[in-house]
Design a protein around this motif. Structure first.
Motif, PDB file in Angstrom:
ATOM      1  N   VAL A 136       0.848  -1.193   0.000  1.00  0.00           N
ATOM      2  CA  VAL A 136       0.000   0.000   0.000  1.00  0.00           C
ATOM      3  C   VAL A 136       0.883   1.243   0.000  1.00  0.00           C
ATOM      4  O   VAL A 136       1.939   1.266   0.636  1.00  0.00           O
ATOM      5  CB  VAL A 136      -0.970   0.007   1.208  1.00  0.00           C
ATOM      6  CG1 VAL A 136      -0.229   0.199   2.516  1.00  0.00           C
ATOM      7  CG2 VAL A 136      -2.037   1.060   1.039  1.00  0.00           C
ATOM      8  N   GLN A 137       0.475   2.240  -0.774  1.00  0.00           N
ATOM      9  CA  GLN A 137       1.211   3.497  -0.861  1.00  0.00           C
ATOM     10  C   GLN A 137       0.321   4.620  -0.340  1.00  0.00           C
ATOM     11  O   GLN A 137      -0.777   4.835  -0.869  1.00  0.00           O
ATOM     12  CB  GLN A 137       1.624   3.784  -2.307  1.00  0.00           C
ATOM     13  CG  GLN A 137       2.332   5.113  -2.500  1.00  0.00           C
ATOM     14  CD  GLN A 137       2.833   5.305  -3.907  1.00  0.00           C
ATOM     15  OE1 GLN A 137       3.419   4.413  -4.511  1.00  0.00           O
ATOM     16  NE2 GLN A 137       2.612   6.493  -4.453  1.00  0.00           N
ATOM     17  N   ILE A 138       0.789   5.329   0.649  1.00  0.00           N
ATOM     18  CA  ILE A 138       0.035   6.435   1.240  1.00  0.00           C
ATOM     19  C   ILE A 138       0.692   7.737   0.788  1.00  0.00           C
ATOM     20  O   ILE A 138       1.857   7.994   1.080  1.00  0.00           O
ATOM     21  CB  ILE A 138       0.055   6.359   2.771  1.00  0.00           C
ATOM     22  CG1 ILE A 138      -0.453   5.004   3.256  1.00  0.00           C
ATOM     23  CG2 ILE A 138      -0.799   7.486   3.360  1.00  0.00           C
ATOM     24  CD1 ILE A 138      -0.221   4.764   4.734  1.00  0.00           C
ATOM     25  N   ASN A 139      -0.066   8.532   0.062  1.00  0.00           N
ATOM     26  CA  ASN A 139       0.464   9.787  -0.461  1.00  0.00           C
ATOM     27  C   ASN A 139       0.232  10.942   0.495  1.00  0.00           C
ATOM     28  O   ASN A 139      -0.764  10.974   1.227  1.00  0.00           O
ATOM     29  CB  ASN A 139      -0.179  10.101  -1.807  1.00  0.00           C
ATOM     30  CG  ASN A 139       0.172   9.078  -2.869  1.00  0.00           C
ATOM     31  OD1 ASN A 139       1.279   8.554  -2.901  1.00  0.00           O
ATOM     32  ND2 ASN A 139      -0.781   8.769  -3.721  1.00  0.00           N
ATOM     33  N   CYS A 140       1.129  11.899   0.445  1.00  0.00           N
ATOM     34  CA  CYS A 140       1.017  13.107   1.268  1.00  0.00           C
ATOM     35  C   CYS A 140       1.483  14.287   0.424  1.00  0.00           C
ATOM     36  O   CYS A 140       2.588  14.250  -0.123  1.00  0.00           O
ATOM     37  CB  CYS A 140       1.875  12.969   2.516  1.00  0.00           C
ATOM     38  SG  CYS A 140       2.005  14.480   3.526  1.00  0.00           S
ATOM     39  N   THR A 141       0.646  15.277   0.278  1.00  0.00           N
ATOM     40  CA  THR A 141       1.048  16.507  -0.393  1.00  0.00           C
ATOM     41  C   THR A 141       1.013  17.653   0.598  1.00  0.00           C
ATOM     42  O   THR A 141       0.181  17.655   1.515  1.00  0.00           O
ATOM     43  CB  THR A 141       0.156  16.832  -1.597  1.00  0.00           C
ATOM     44  OG1 THR A 141      -1.203  16.951  -1.142  1.00  0.00           O
ATOM     45  CG2 THR A 141       0.230  15.740  -2.652  1.00  0.00           C
ATOM     46  N   TYR A 142       1.927  18.591   0.419  1.00  0.00           N
ATOM     47  CA  TYR A 142       1.998  19.683   1.388  1.00  0.00           C
ATOM     48  C   TYR A 142       2.281  21.010   0.695  1.00  0.00           C
ATOM     49  O   TYR A 142       2.925  21.064  -0.351  1.00  0.00           O
ATOM     50  CB  TYR A 142       3.063  19.396   2.451  1.00  0.00           C
ATOM     51  CG  TYR A 142       4.469  19.253   1.914  1.00  0.00           C
ATOM     52  CD1 TYR A 142       4.965  18.006   1.530  1.00  0.00           C
ATOM     53  CD2 TYR A 142       5.306  20.353   1.802  1.00  0.00           C
ATOM     54  CE1 TYR A 142       6.247  17.873   1.037  1.00  0.00           C
ATOM     55  CE2 TYR A 142       6.592  20.221   1.308  1.00  0.00           C
ATOM     56  CZ  TYR A 142       7.051  18.975   0.924  1.00  0.00           C
ATOM     57  OH  TYR A 142       8.330  18.841   0.431  1.00  0.00           O
ATOM     58  N   GLN A 143       1.763  22.053   1.286  1.00  0.00           N
ATOM     59  CA  GLN A 143       2.060  23.430   0.885  1.00  0.00           C
ATOM     60  C   GLN A 143       2.467  24.132   2.163  1.00  0.00           C
ATOM     61  O   GLN A 143       1.677  24.237   3.101  1.00  0.00           O
ATOM     62  CB  GLN A 143       0.828  24.103   0.278  1.00  0.00           C
ATOM     63  CG  GLN A 143       0.379  23.509  -1.041  1.00  0.00           C
ATOM     64  CD  GLN A 143      -0.929  24.099  -1.524  1.00  0.00           C
ATOM     65  OE1 GLN A 143      -1.881  24.214  -0.773  1.00  0.00           O
ATOM     66  NE2 GLN A 143      -0.969  24.497  -2.786  1.00  0.00           N
TER      67      GLN A 143
END
Lengths: 114, 109
Positions: free
Chosen positions: B18-25
């Motif tokens: 499983v791949q858990i994505n995280c995007t941030y600003q």
């Protein structure tokens, strides 16, 4: 080795009462932190201390105060509790504020303000 | 301020990946952390990335692209004990951590 401890484990508090959550670490870590965790909002930083004798405000500091008189202890005080302060409170510490030092978390205090 | 986004829930089968994505600003960047939190327990540290690329630690790997404001946590050979929340956290220029809301991973037999 205890690591980082918090007291009490849980508490039911009447609105308007004053409450101090205790946090103690025996790892001689320089930095300590207080977070609250609410469903759907994740962990939010309340106050922090990068070294003994200094403190700073986090994302949600209103209604809370802290002190850091020595390396080991970092108490969090609610001067006059309100129902919106119902939450799980985690104390954490790290060897330093910068670099790859991870934060170690205490077991948490579940606080209910009625 | 910081804006950190990750999926709320994911479900996978035991033994899968499983791949858990995280995007941030963020208004600054000084490292990205992943933590694991089992229900009713405290978060525990999994990984740290400050430079672009992949960091591997056993069954867990974490990737960072600073130019894209993107990270992922890869969990391989899933086990039932991996059922937990996974928290993405970004450290800003003042060395304070901001956390995403967390991704709850459920592993099915």
């Amino acid at each position: 080795i205890a690591g980082i401890t918090q007291a009490p484990t849980s508490q039911i508090l009447a609105a308007g009462r004053r409450m101090t959550l205790r946090c103690t670490q025996d790892m001689r870590h320089n930095a300590m932190y207080w977070y609250r965790q609410d469903l759907g909002l994740g962990l939010r930083l309340i106050h922090y201390s990068n070294t003994a004798g200094t403190t700073g405000k986090g994302e949600v500091p209103d209604g809370y105060s802290v002190s850091r008189a020595n390396t080991d202890d970092f108490p969090l005080t609610l001067a006059s509790a309100v129902p919106s302060q119902t939450s799980v409170y985690f104390c954490a510490s790290s060897e330093g504020a910068s670099g790859s030092y991870e934060q170690y978390f205490g077991p948490g205090t579940r606080l209910t303000v009625t | 301020g910081q804006n950190i986004d990750q999926p709320t829930e994911m479900t996978a089968t035991e033994g899968a990946i499983v791949q858990i994505n995280c995007t941030y600003q963020t208004s600054g960047f000084n490292g990205l952390f992943w933590y694991q939190q089992h229900a009713g327990e405290a978060p525990t540290f999994l990984s740290y990335n400050v430079l672009d690329g992949l960091e591997e630690k056993g069954r867990f790997s974490s990737f960072l692209s600073r130019s894209k404001g993107y990270s992922y946590l890869l969990l391989k050979e899933l086990q039932m004990k991996d059922s937990a929340s996974y928290l993405c956290a970004v450290r800003d220029d003042d060395y304070k951590l901001s956390f995403g809301a967390g991704t709850t991973v459920t592993v099915r037999a």
